[in-house]
Design an enzyme around this catalytic site. Structure first.
Site, mmCIF file in Angstrom:
data_model
loop_
_atom_site.group_PDB
_atom_site.id
_atom_site.type_symbol
_atom_site.label_atom_id
_atom_site.label_comp_id
_atom_site.label_asym_id
_atom_site.label_seq_id
_atom_site.Cartn_x
_atom_site.Cartn_y
_atom_site.Cartn_z
ATOM 1 N N LYS A 177 0.877 -1.187 0.000
ATOM 2 C CA LYS A 177 0.000 0.000 0.000
ATOM 3 C C LYS A 177 0.907 1.228 0.000
ATOM 4 O O LYS A 177 2.018 1.181 0.529
ATOM 5 C CB LYS A 177 -0.894 0.008 1.246
ATOM 6 C CG LYS A 177 -1.785 -1.239 1.392
ATOM 7 C CD LYS A 177 -2.978 -1.208 0.463
ATOM 8 C CE LYS A 177 -3.788 -2.486 0.611
ATOM 9 N NZ LYS A 177 -4.937 -2.566 -0.300
ATOM 10 N N LYS A 197 2.239 -9.290 -1.875
ATOM 11 C CA LYS A 197 1.556 -9.330 -3.169
ATOM 12 C C LYS A 197 1.281 -7.918 -3.683
ATOM 13 O O LYS A 197 1.205 -6.955 -2.900
ATOM 14 C CB LYS A 197 0.258 -10.141 -3.092
ATOM 15 C CG LYS A 197 -0.818 -9.545 -2.230
ATOM 16 C CD LYS A 197 -2.094 -10.374 -2.223
ATOM 17 C CE LYS A 197 -2.997 -10.019 -3.370
ATOM 18 N NZ LYS A 197 -3.514 -8.662 -3.410
ATOM 19 N N ASP A 231 -1.330 -5.171 -5.303
ATOM 20 C CA ASP A 231 -2.767 -4.954 -5.117
ATOM 21 C C ASP A 231 -3.512 -5.297 -6.408
ATOM 22 O O ASP A 231 -2.899 -5.392 -7.479
ATOM 23 C CB ASP A 231 -3.041 -3.507 -4.679
ATOM 24 C CG ASP A 231 -4.049 -3.502 -3.537
ATOM 25 O OD1 ASP A 231 -3.962 -2.645 -2.643
ATOM 26 O OD2 ASP A 231 -4.925 -4.399 -3.531
ATOM 27 N N GLU A 232 -4.849 -5.454 -6.264
ATOM 28 C CA GLU A 232 -5.598 -5.989 -7.407
ATOM 29 C C GLU A 232 -5.612 -5.050 -8.611
ATOM 30 O O GLU A 232 -5.844 -5.496 -9.729
ATOM 31 C CB GLU A 232 -7.048 -6.309 -7.003
ATOM 32 C CG GLU A 232 -7.923 -5.130 -6.667
ATOM 33 C CD GLU A 232 -7.711 -4.583 -5.281
ATOM 34 O OE1 GLU A 232 -6.968 -5.207 -4.501
ATOM 35 O OE2 GLU A 232 -8.285 -3.533 -4.973
ATOM 36 N N HIS A 234 -7.392 -13.475 -7.063
ATOM 37 C CA HIS A 234 -8.080 -12.366 -6.420
ATOM 38 C C HIS A 234 -9.482 -12.281 -7.024
ATOM 39 O O HIS A 234 -9.655 -12.533 -8.208
ATOM 40 C CB HIS A 234 -7.309 -11.059 -6.648
ATOM 41 C CG HIS A 234 -7.707 -9.966 -5.718
ATOM 42 N ND1 HIS A 234 -8.913 -9.311 -5.817
ATOM 43 C CD2 HIS A 234 -7.083 -9.437 -4.637
ATOM 44 C CE1 HIS A 234 -8.998 -8.415 -4.851
ATOM 45 N NE2 HIS A 234 -7.917 -8.465 -4.122
ATOM 46 N N LYS A 254 -13.241 -5.695 6.622
ATOM 47 C CA LYS A 254 -13.974 -4.501 6.156
ATOM 48 C C LYS A 254 -15.052 -4.824 5.124
ATOM 49 O O LYS A 254 -15.909 -4.004 4.818
ATOM 50 C CB LYS A 254 -12.989 -3.492 5.570
ATOM 51 C CG LYS A 254 -12.374 -3.926 4.253
ATOM 52 C CD LYS A 254 -11.328 -2.943 3.770
ATOM 53 C CE LYS A 254 -10.762 -3.362 2.431
ATOM 54 N NZ LYS A 254 -9.641 -2.538 1.985
ATOM 55 N N GLY A 313 -3.533 -2.368 5.091
ATOM 56 C CA GLY A 313 -3.574 -1.283 6.067
ATOM 57 C C GLY A 313 -3.163 -1.746 7.454
ATOM 58 O O GLY A 313 -2.518 -1.001 8.204
#
Ligand code: CAP
Ligand code: MG
Length: 425
Positions: free
Chosen positions: A153, A179, A181-182, A269, A309, A376
């Protein structure tokens, strides 16, 4: 006028071993549930809105599906489809039949495909995972505990070198897996090959310093030919993993990647799944997970059992975990019986809003045969990525040794800080 009317698709039968069986939840639209079921059976197989003069008795005999179960209270309809309706090994065709036009028919207000039970001949026409859980544990040299991963991130914006440095910190702090991110693929600020090269350099450094095996999961999502060429690039760099966004790439692309059989671990994913897996119109995530296992992903995002989340109902996630791990599934509510024959199990990935304080409940609910990912929850640690990764590993160690997290935090300052920031779930 032809008299080849199909008077009814209802038949009180037990599905044949060779049938493909679907379970639907149906909200009829100004027609009876039976009428809606008829429309579903017809439109998903050989019929249309009216009889046709070109129909022949042999087609009805061989290919007519049977509605063998209907329950008005739960609005559940189960249909057994003769296997000859389907092209073995062709997932798009199978879905164009039983998950195609029917969602848009006027006869249904809402329609959800809850589950598909695949017969042996269809199961045998797909490759399934190449590695599966045991294969991944062997490569990562992690025998029992959950694997700990992070997603770099911010999602987008870092240069390839900056990305590699964040990865290095995550591995140094204790992550097994890093990894992409998508939505990170090969943008101007961070091209695919540059990122691959830089990040693998940092992986080597982290492995030498920690003495642990470290894994990098680059996102190869792209137009299929480009995706395959990126996968081959990953292979050239002797990396073990690739990641593909299976919903936005499509199941045909996933089949192409799997059939290339490059010896790469496939991380799936599911970005976009909630457009149709959420609520009561669409396709269940259980069905998506079964399709993914059949085609042959090695690890798959399945949710957090309500600890993260995203909406992620506990019962649904635990059902999916059982479905992708076990070799025989007994029939239970909204899960059809399924034998997986030689198809290997898939590693469950739990991710999305997780942080160290969620680990005890996560392991309690999903067990330790999981891959836990936090973005996060690692890079948001007040003392930075290394501390965040350390806190996650400490939380996993505490959970695996049944030690109360707050107790364990007394001797582990990174975990203590994470609990101060985000608490314990
Ligand atoms: C998690 C994540 C994953 C989600 C996907 C994100 O980041 O990288 O893509 O977990 O959801 O972009 O949100 P955080 P799911 O750890 O920062 O939340 O696993 O449910 O498919
Ligand atoms: Mg993400």
């Amino acid at each position: 006028m032809s008299d080849y009317k199909i008077r009814s698709y209802f038949e009180k039968i037990n599905p044949r071993e060779t049938d493909l069986v679907c379970e639907f939840k149906v909200e009829p639209n100004k027609v009876s549930l039976e009428k809606a079921a008829q429309h579903i059976a017809a439109e998903s197989s050989i019929g249309t809105w009216t009889d046709v003069t070109t129909l022949k008795p042999r087609i009805i005999h061989k290919l007519k599906p049977k509605i063998f179960f209907i329950d008005k209270k739960s609005k559940t309809v189960r249909i057994a489809y003769p296997i000859d309706l389907f092209e073995k090994g062709n997932m798009p065709q199978i879905l164009s039949s039983i998950a195609g036009n029917i969602f848009g028919m006027g006869a249904v207000k809402k329609l959800r495909l809850e589950d598909i039970a695949f017969p042996k001949a269809i199961i045998n026409s797909f490759l399934g995972p190449r590695f599966g859980i045991m294969g991944i544990r062997k490569i990562t040299r992690i025998k029992k505990r959950p694997l700990v991963g992070t997603i770099i991130k911010p999602k987008l914006g870092l240069s390839s070198k900056e990305h590699a440095l964040v990865a290095y910190d995550a591995w140094s702090g204790g992550c097994d897996i890093v990894k992409d991110d998508e939505n990170l693929t090969s943008q101007g600020f961070n091209s695919f090959e540059e990122r691959l090269k830089e990040t693998l350099k940092m992986r080597e450094k982290a492995e030498a310093e920690t003495g642990e095996k470290k894994m990098y999961v680059p996102n190869i999502t792209a137009e299929t030919c480009e995706m395959i060429s990126r996968a081959k690039k990953v292979k050239e760099y002797n990396n073990e993993y690739v990641m593909i966004d299976i919903i936005t790439s499509g199941f045909a692309a996933l089949q192409t990647l799997r059939k290339e059989d490059l010896g790469l671990i496939i991380h799936a994913h599911r970005a976009g799944h909630a457009a149709f897996t959420r609520g009561d119109h669409g396709i269940s995530m259980l069905t998506i997970a079964k399709i993914s296992r059949l085609i042959g992903v090695d690890q798959l995002h399945i949710g957090t059992a309500q600890l993260g989340k995203m909406e992620s109902p506990k019962e649904e996630v635990l059902g999916i975990e059982e479905e992708i791990e076990e070799s025989v599934i007994k029939k239970k509510s909204h899960m059809l019986e399924q034998k997986w024959f030689n198809i290997k199990p898939v590693f469950a990935v739990t991710s999305g809003g997780l942080y160290p304080g969620t680990i005890p409940k996560l392991v309690q609910r999903m067990g330790s045969n999981i891959i836990i990912q936090a973005g996060g929850g690692i890079h948001g640690h007040k003392n930075g990525t290394i501390a965040g990764a350390a806190a996650m590993r400490q939380a996993v160690d505490a959970a695996m040794n049944n030690i109360d997290l707050r107790e364990y935090a007394k001797e582990h300052r990174e975990l203590k800080q994470a609990i101060k920031q985000w608490g314990v779930a």
